[in-house]
Design a protein around this motif. Structure first.
Motif, PDB file in Angstrom:
ATOM      1  N   ILE A  48       0.815  -1.051   0.013  1.00  0.00           N
ATOM      2  CA  ILE A  48      -0.009   0.002   0.020  1.00  0.00           C
ATOM      3  C   ILE A  48       0.867   1.283  -0.019  1.00  0.00           C
ATOM      4  O   ILE A  48       0.521   2.207  -0.544  1.00  0.00           O
ATOM      5  N   ASN A  49       1.886   1.458   0.630  1.00  0.00           N
ATOM      6  CA  ASN A  49       2.753   2.355   0.664  1.00  0.00           C
ATOM      7  C   ASN A  49       4.059   2.325   0.000  1.00  0.00           C
ATOM      8  O   ASN A  49       5.174   2.965   0.077  1.00  0.00           O
ATOM      9  N   ILE A  81       0.634   8.145   4.606  1.00  0.00           N
ATOM     10  CA  ILE A  81       0.280   7.104   4.951  1.00  0.00           C
ATOM     11  C   ILE A  81       1.388   6.660   6.164  1.00  0.00           C
ATOM     12  O   ILE A  81       2.553   6.746   6.107  1.00  0.00           O
ATOM     13  N   GLY A  82       0.856   6.561   7.656  1.00  0.00           N
ATOM     14  CA  GLY A  82       1.702   6.368   8.738  1.00  0.00           C
ATOM     15  C   GLY A  82       2.007   4.492   8.613  1.00  0.00           C
ATOM     16  O   GLY A  82       1.010   3.876   8.415  1.00  0.00           O
ATOM     17  N   MET A  83       3.210   4.491   9.247  1.00  0.00           N
ATOM     18  CA  MET A  83       3.480   3.002   9.296  1.00  0.00           C
ATOM     19  C   MET A  83       3.983   2.614  10.686  1.00  0.00           C
ATOM     20  O   MET A  83       4.867   3.070  11.156  1.00  0.00           O
ATOM     21  N   ILE A  84       3.422   1.829  11.347  1.00  0.00           N
ATOM     22  CA  ILE A  84       3.994   1.109  12.591  1.00  0.00           C
ATOM     23  C   ILE A  84       4.260  -0.217  12.546  1.00  0.00           C
ATOM     24  O   ILE A  84       3.792  -1.096  11.848  1.00  0.00           O
ATOM     25  N   PHE A  85       5.465  -0.350  13.090  1.00  0.00           N
ATOM     26  CA  PHE A  85       6.170  -1.650  13.131  1.00  0.00           C
ATOM     27  C   PHE A  85       6.112  -2.581  14.551  1.00  0.00           C
ATOM     28  O   PHE A  85       6.182  -1.694  15.644  1.00  0.00           O
ATOM     29  N   ILE A 166      -3.998   7.379   6.426  1.00  0.00           N
ATOM     30  CA  ILE A 166      -4.117   5.876   6.655  1.00  0.00           C
ATOM     31  C   ILE A 166      -2.834   5.509   7.633  1.00  0.00           C
ATOM     32  O   ILE A 166      -1.801   5.848   7.435  1.00  0.00           O
ATOM     33  N   ILE A 167      -3.031   4.640   8.667  1.00  0.00           N
ATOM     34  CA  ILE A 167      -2.245   4.117   9.193  1.00  0.00           C
ATOM     35  C   ILE A 167      -2.277   2.472   8.973  1.00  0.00           C
ATOM     36  O   ILE A 167      -3.074   1.949   9.038  1.00  0.00           O
ATOM     37  N   LEU A 168      -1.007   1.910   8.590  1.00  0.00           N
ATOM     38  CA  LEU A 168      -0.581   0.720   8.381  1.00  0.00           C
ATOM     39  C   LEU A 168      -0.050   0.124   9.628  1.00  0.00           C
ATOM     40  O   LEU A 168       1.056   0.679  10.133  1.00  0.00           O
ATOM     41  N   ALA A 169      -0.323  -1.072  10.140  1.00  0.00           N
ATOM     42  CA  ALA A 169       0.392  -1.468  11.394  1.00  0.00           C
ATOM     43  C   ALA A 169       0.608  -2.990  11.143  1.00  0.00           C
ATOM     44  O   ALA A 169      -0.263  -3.837  10.829  1.00  0.00           O
ATOM     45  N   ASP A 170       1.845  -3.358  11.180  1.00  0.00           N
ATOM     46  CA  ASP A 170       2.592  -4.629  11.061  1.00  0.00           C
ATOM     47  C   ASP A 170       2.889  -5.042  12.151  1.00  0.00           C
ATOM     48  O   ASP A 170       3.912  -5.011  13.027  1.00  0.00           O
TER      49      ASP A 170
END
Length: 259
Positions: A48-49, A81-85, A166-170
């Protein structure tokens, strides 16, 4: 807002991580992606990102065909787009506030990047983000003095400071104890509901996914095998996602539950 159209992702070792994925996610949804390790969950959200490039098909975000972007266009796109690991990705030897301020670095003038001097406005935005996740009182504490849950909240605050759509969280709670994991999931839910930010989360904790997400996407062997409302998820559905024991063809409230 997000649409996968016949998307495939094949890695250089010929592994098919995604196969003919067709999914549409509307603005403001809280979606949990579940499935076995190696099923393709992380690949799905990282496409997505543009952390991963798709091999074929189309991936569209707000009318923009993501796989056609180049150079500066990609960097501009990623700001939304925010990304959380799972690993937090924080600088542990500096303060919580400075870790959140990092989110502003790409847009700073060169002299501010060199000197590390941030504007009053940026500091207010960073402190506001920390307040939104309940750790404003930790702003001047070194990150390595925080618990795992508090560190994940710092990572979430850093993402909020970007003001993403959008926040993506892995796997954001994979390394947290149950009590702390619930606190972090509460944060995600509140942010989703109050700020109307779309949350797409790859998660192994099925019970947490069912408690917090409004929609579940089940992935097996790179294919979407379930896509429906959380309340439609039964033990039979979970067995199908994780074991492939039985394929049930039925519709849930007019939506296709099994794909």
């Amino acid at each position: 807002m997000i649409e996968f159209i016949h998307v495939e992702k094949i890695y250089s070792n010929k592994v098919k991580a995604l196969q003919d994925v067709n999914v549409k996610i509307d603005k403001g949804e809280f979606v949990a992606v579940i499935g076995l390790s190696g099923a393709g969950k992380s690949t799905l959200i990282r496409c997505i990102n543009r952390m991963h490039d798709i091999t074929s098909g189309k991936l569209i975000v707000d009318g923009v065909e993501v796989n056609t972007l180049k150079g500066k266009q990609i960097r501009t796109f990623r700001k939304r787009i925010g990304m959380i690991f799972q690993s937090f990705n924080l600088v542990t030897r500096t303060s919580v506030l400075k870790n959140v301020l990092v989110s502003f670095v790409p847009d700073l003038p060169f002299w501010r990047k060199v000197t590390g001097i941030f504007s009053k406005e940026h500091k207010i935005e960073a402190l506001t983000a920390l307040d939104q996740v309940g750790i404003l009182d930790k702003a001047y504490v070194r990150v390595d003095q925080l618990s795992g849950g508090q560190q994940q909240r710092v990572a979430l605050a850093r993402t909020l400071a970007q003001q993403p759509d959008i926040i993506l969280a892995d796997e954001p709670i994979a390394s947290l104890d149950p009590v702390t994991a619930k606190q972090v999931m509460d944060d995600f839910q509140r942010i989703n509901e109050e700020l109307k930010i779309s949350v797409i989360m790859n998660i192994h904790h099925v019970e947490m996914a069912l408690q917090y997400a409004e929609r579940i996407i089940g992935v097996r062997d790179g294919k979407i095998v379930f896509d429906g409302k959380t309340e439609a998820v039964t033990q039979e559905v979970l067995d199908y996602i994780y074991k492939g024991e039985r394929e049930v063809q039925q519709a849930v409230e007019g939506e296709q539950a099994y794909v």
